[in-house]
Design a protein around this motif. Structure first.
Motif, PDB file in Angstrom:
ATOM      1  N   HIS A 193      40.440 -12.085 -33.388  1.00 46.22           N
ATOM      2  CA  HIS A 193      40.808 -13.315 -32.810  1.00 46.22           C
ATOM      3  C   HIS A 193      42.045 -14.100 -33.714  1.00 46.22           C
ATOM      4  CE1 HIS A 193      36.359 -13.557 -32.050  1.00 46.22           C
ATOM      5  NE2 HIS A 193      36.748 -13.723 -30.762  1.00 46.22           N
ATOM      6  N   LYS A 194      43.147 -13.587 -32.773  1.00 41.36           N
ATOM      7  CA  LYS A 194      44.515 -13.830 -33.424  1.00 41.36           C
ATOM      8  C   LYS A 194      44.652 -15.516 -34.000  1.00 41.36           C
ATOM      9  CE  LYS A 194      47.694 -13.802 -30.120  1.00 41.36           C
ATOM     10  NZ  LYS A 194      48.908 -13.357 -29.400  1.00 41.36           N
ATOM     11  N   GLY A 195      45.309 -15.536 -35.222  1.00 42.69           N
ATOM     12  CA  GLY A 195      45.535 -16.643 -35.699  1.00 42.69           C
ATOM     13  C   GLY A 195      44.313 -17.291 -36.506  1.00 42.69           C
ATOM     14  N   LEU A 196      43.361 -16.775 -36.224  1.00 43.14           N
ATOM     15  CA  LEU A 196      42.071 -17.475 -36.943  1.00 43.14           C
ATOM     16  C   LEU A 196      42.024 -17.017 -38.612  1.00 43.14           C
ATOM     17  CD1 LEU A 196      39.460 -18.923 -35.818  1.00 43.14           C
ATOM     18  CD2 LEU A 196      38.133 -16.592 -36.146  1.00 43.14           C
ATOM     19  N   PRO A 197      41.649 -17.894 -39.434  1.00 44.26           N
ATOM     20  CA  PRO A 197      41.855 -17.508 -40.949  1.00 44.26           C
ATOM     21  C   PRO A 197      40.601 -16.669 -41.133  1.00 44.26           C
ATOM     22  CG  PRO A 197      40.807 -19.659 -40.494  1.00 44.26           C
ATOM     23  CD  PRO A 197      41.533 -19.365 -39.152  1.00 44.26           C
ATOM     24  N   PRO A 198      41.106 -15.622 -42.080  1.00 41.43           N
ATOM     25  CA  PRO A 198      39.981 -14.630 -42.739  1.00 41.43           C
ATOM     26  C   PRO A 198      38.794 -15.291 -43.212  1.00 41.43           C
ATOM     27  CG  PRO A 198      42.101 -13.808 -43.219  1.00 41.43           C
ATOM     28  CD  PRO A 198      42.323 -15.146 -42.880  1.00 41.43           C
ATOM     29  N   ALA A 199      38.840 -16.523 -43.746  1.00 41.23           N
ATOM     30  CA  ALA A 199      37.523 -17.416 -44.275  1.00 41.23           C
ATOM     31  C   ALA A 199      36.647 -17.324 -42.992  1.00 41.23           C
ATOM     32  CB  ALA A 199      37.983 -18.505 -44.573  1.00 41.23           C
ATOM     33  N   ALA A 200      36.991 -17.344 -41.720  1.00 42.19           N
ATOM     34  CA  ALA A 200      36.119 -17.531 -40.599  1.00 42.19           C
ATOM     35  C   ALA A 200      35.455 -16.383 -40.263  1.00 42.19           C
ATOM     36  CB  ALA A 200      36.789 -18.151 -39.422  1.00 42.19           C
ATOM     37  N   TRP A 201      35.828 -14.985 -40.525  1.00 39.79           N
ATOM     38  CA  TRP A 201      35.378 -13.984 -39.975  1.00 39.79           C
ATOM     39  C   TRP A 201      33.923 -13.744 -40.720  1.00 39.79           C
ATOM     40  CZ3 TRP A 201      39.857 -10.142 -42.035  1.00 39.79           C
ATOM     41  CH2 TRP A 201      40.780 -10.667 -41.468  1.00 39.79           C
ATOM     42  N   GLY A 202      33.165 -13.180 -39.509  1.00 41.87           N
ATOM     43  CA  GLY A 202      31.718 -13.119 -39.910  1.00 41.87           C
ATOM     44  C   GLY A 202      30.745 -14.140 -39.584  1.00 41.87           C
ATOM     45  N   ARG A 203      31.329 -15.584 -39.420  1.00 40.12           N
ATOM     46  CA  ARG A 203      30.765 -16.551 -39.099  1.00 40.12           C
ATOM     47  C   ARG A 203      30.777 -16.924 -37.529  1.00 40.12           C
ATOM     48  NH1 ARG A 203      33.628 -20.679 -43.074  1.00 40.12           N
ATOM     49  NH2 ARG A 203      32.178 -21.966 -42.587  1.00 40.12           N
ATOM     50  N   THR A 204      29.864 -17.712 -37.267  1.00 35.26           N
ATOM     51  CA  THR A 204      29.863 -18.051 -35.524  1.00 35.26           C
ATOM     52  C   THR A 204      30.859 -19.115 -35.575  1.00 35.26           C
ATOM     53  OG1 THR A 204      28.133 -19.752 -36.047  1.00 35.26           O
ATOM     54  CG2 THR A 204      27.339 -17.428 -35.447  1.00 35.26           C
ATOM     55  N   VAL A 205      31.235 -19.485 -34.189  1.00 40.21           N
ATOM     56  CA  VAL A 205      31.872 -20.594 -33.987  1.00 40.21           C
ATOM     57  C   VAL A 205      31.353 -21.866 -34.415  1.00 40.21           C
ATOM     58  CG1 VAL A 205      32.821 -22.122 -32.139  1.00 40.21           C
ATOM     59  CG2 VAL A 205      32.875 -19.397 -31.912  1.00 40.21           C
ATOM     60  N   ARG A 206      29.974 -22.083 -34.193  1.00 42.64           N
ATOM     61  CA  ARG A 206      29.280 -23.382 -34.740  1.00 42.64           C
ATOM     62  C   ARG A 206      29.402 -23.480 -36.332  1.00 42.64           C
ATOM     63  NH1 ARG A 206      25.631 -25.119 -31.562  1.00 42.64           N
ATOM     64  NH2 ARG A 206      25.256 -23.145 -30.607  1.00 42.64           N
ATOM     65  N   GLU A 207      29.291 -22.460 -36.786  1.00 42.28           N
ATOM     66  CA  GLU A 207      29.085 -22.435 -38.502  1.00 42.28           C
ATOM     67  C   GLU A 207      30.736 -22.695 -38.650  1.00 42.28           C
ATOM     68  OE1 GLU A 207      25.686 -19.082 -39.175  1.00 42.28           O
ATOM     69  OE2 GLU A 207      27.801 -18.439 -39.098  1.00 42.28           O
ATOM     70  N   PHE A 208      31.740 -22.096 -38.340  1.00 42.59           N
ATOM     71  CA  PHE A 208      32.967 -22.520 -38.766  1.00 42.59           C
ATOM     72  C   PHE A 208      33.504 -23.769 -38.482  1.00 42.59           C
ATOM     73  CE2 PHE A 208      37.594 -22.343 -37.794  1.00 42.59           C
ATOM     74  CZ  PHE A 208      37.791 -22.020 -38.852  1.00 42.59           C
ATOM     75  N   LEU A 209      33.082 -24.279 -37.187  1.00 38.25           N
ATOM     76  CA  LEU A 209      33.548 -25.731 -36.923  1.00 38.25           C
ATOM     77  C   LEU A 209      32.645 -26.860 -37.871  1.00 38.25           C
ATOM     78  CD1 LEU A 209      33.579 -25.606 -33.208  1.00 38.25           C
ATOM     79  CD2 LEU A 209      35.395 -25.697 -34.727  1.00 38.25           C
ATOM     80  N   ALA A 210      31.455 -26.390 -38.355  1.00 40.39           N
ATOM     81  CA  ALA A 210      30.621 -27.457 -39.225  1.00 40.39           C
ATOM     82  C   ALA A 210      31.345 -27.865 -40.557  1.00 40.39           C
ATOM     83  CB  ALA A 210      29.299 -26.682 -39.572  1.00 40.39           C
ATOM     84  N   GLY A 211      32.605 -26.733 -40.854  1.00 37.59           N
ATOM     85  CA  GLY A 211      33.265 -27.019 -42.045  1.00 37.59           C
ATOM     86  C   GLY A 211      34.438 -27.988 -41.781  1.00 37.59           C
ATOM     87  N   ALA A 212      34.602 -28.586 -40.587  1.00 33.37           N
ATOM     88  CA  ALA A 212      35.634 -29.307 -40.169  1.00 33.37           C
ATOM     89  C   ALA A 212      36.884 -28.832 -40.526  1.00 33.37           C
ATOM     90  CB  ALA A 212      35.469 -30.776 -40.923  1.00 33.37           C
ATOM     91  N   PRO A 213      37.369 -27.741 -39.966  1.00 33.52           N
ATOM     92  CA  PRO A 213      38.630 -26.958 -40.319  1.00 33.52           C
ATOM     93  C   PRO A 213      39.745 -27.751 -39.824  1.00 33.52           C
ATOM     94  CG  PRO A 213      37.442 -25.919 -38.458  1.00 33.52           C
ATOM     95  CD  PRO A 213      36.602 -26.875 -39.060  1.00 33.52           C
ATOM     96  N   ARG A 214      41.031 -27.582 -40.381  1.00 34.40           N
ATOM     97  CA  ARG A 214      42.100 -28.178 -40.117  1.00 34.40           C
ATOM     98  C   ARG A 214      43.101 -27.246 -39.523  1.00 34.40           C
ATOM     99  NH1 ARG A 214      42.480 -33.992 -40.112  1.00 34.40           N
ATOM    100  NH2 ARG A 214      40.543 -34.568 -41.389  1.00 34.40           N
TER     101      ARG A 214
END
Length: 422
Positions: A20-41
């Protein structure tokens, strides 16, 4: 149900990764729901990046839905613009009659998400695709499919392939009228009537209406371009009145450049009783309105500022970073043809304090010209927001697109991740 809402919601459970181009490596291995729960900027993402502005998208959705409803026509937006099931679901929830596609594969993706009513704005002569349509229709009686035919030969090929499919499923077809120097479509009403007659004789086809695409005949709002579109739509209206239909009739046209002219010529046909008392459904297929742009559609759409009281707004932006300042009046950005659209105009830098324009794109670089600039202007590492032209060729470069709350904010909040299927 117009679409399988559970299948759309399940996209939030997909795993994120380096694909997924542009996505931060910190998101890898997480679901969309889990990543968004962290209120990313947005600043947490890598460049280059494409983003969608939720505030603009929501406003555009309402503007077009209200506009079509006020005219008494149905809306079947072109789903190939975004190939994003979550956006199809929102369009259907806002009142869209169906979703339009350009290829049978796109239709099959839509069906995997349960889209119930589909317009294939193209002829379907592929035997594998026709078999799938016949079998899918037999398995799911609620699935409504209609495609186009533009020649007697097309009718013959379709009918031959369908006769090889067990059962008696009939495919509903719309006679496509084209125009001189246009794209597909019968070139005259006489030819179109012959196509309709061939459909009536076919064993496995049913005549469902007439349609076409006026945007293939003009590319601007000059008097010459508008005259060509007016003439075409008048011919389409006449063709509709010359044909008989065994059931309700569909009259469909309308890209995103001339929907006002489509309404002027065709809206009056809506719910009109034909020769045998069958009702007429007028279907507008505009697709780019939901995202709009800062280029081609901003210049030609009747719903763009300053032509409209409630104008559409561009909901997409590119974000690129200065990676080189080899000359005082030149900056190289890290976004190119593989990231941003360029077929209807080059990206336009926004929110800069100095004069700037993009002169060219390479595969992975943009040439940002800075006339009169100093070496210290726009230093390496600076992020530039870019206005874009043509949503169709923006979305097809991205498999996951962050949706942000406000593109004008200093550091927008990411409120969704939009999956696309290209």
């Amino acid at each position: 149900m117009a679409i399988d809402e559970r299948a759309v919601a399940a996209l939030d459970d997909r795993l994120l990764g380096p694909e997924h181009k542009g996505l931060p490596p910190a998101a890898w291995g997480r679901t969309v729901r889990e990543f968004l729960a962290g209120a990313p900027r947005l600043a947490e993402f890598e460049t280059p990046l494409l983003s969608i502005d939720e505030s603009a998208l929501s406003a555009n959705l309402v503007v077009m839905a209200d506009w079509a409803a006020a005219a008494g026509v149905r809306l079947a937006p072109h789903g190939k613009t975004t190939m994003a099931p979550r956006l199809w679901a929102r369009q259907l929830a806002a009142g869209s009659w169906g979703i339009t596609f350009a290829t049978i594969w796109q239709v099959q993706v839509a069906r995997s998400f349960g889209v119930q009513r589909v317009v294939l704005a193209n002829s379907l002569v592929d035997p594998v695709g026709l078999r799938w349509v016949a079998e899918e229709s037999a398995r799911h009686p609620g699935f409504e499919f209609v495609c186009w035919v533009d020649s007697v030969d097309t009718v013959a090929v379709m009918d031959e392939h369908l006769r090889a499919v067990p059962g008696d499923t009939r495919v509903r077809v719309i006679v496509e009228l084209g125009g001189p120097h246009g794209r597909t479509g019968a070139r005259t009403r006489e030819q179109a009537r012959a196509v309709a007659a061939a459909v009536e004789r076919a064993d496995r086809l049913t005549l469902a209406g007439v349609g076409g695409y006026e945007g293939a005949l003009a590319h601007d709002r000059t008097s010459v371009g508008l005259d060509a579109v007016h003439h075409y739509l008048d011919e389409l209206s006449q063709l509709h009145r010359e044909l008989d239909y065994p059931g309700g009739a569909i009259v469909t046209a309308g890209g995103s450049a001339y929907p006002d002219l489509v309404l002027a010529h065709l809206a009056g046909l809506a719910d009109e009783q034909g020769a045998h008392g069958v009702p007429t459904t007028v279907v507008l297929r505009s697709g780019a309105y939901l995202i709009h742009d800062d280029g081609f559609y901003a210049g030609i759409s009747p719903l763009a500022a300053p032509r409209a009281d409630r104008p559409l707004r561009s909901a997409m932006h590119g974000w690129a970073r200065t990676v080189s300042r080899p000359e005082p009046e030149l900056a190289l950005l890290d976004a190119g043809k593989r990231d941003l659209p360029y077929d209807e105009g080059l990206p336009v830098p926004q929110r800069l304090d100095i004069a700037a324009h993009v002169s060219a794109l390479n595969d992975q670089h943009a040439f940002l010209r800075l006339p009169g600039a100093r070496p210290a202007d726009l230093p390496v590492g600076t992020v530039v927001r870019l206005g874009l032209s043509h949503p169709c060729t923006a979305f097809d470069k991205w498999r996951l697109i962050p949706v942000i709350d406000d593109a004008d904010a200093a550091n927008p909040r990411v409120v969704d991740l939009l999956h696309t299927f290209f």
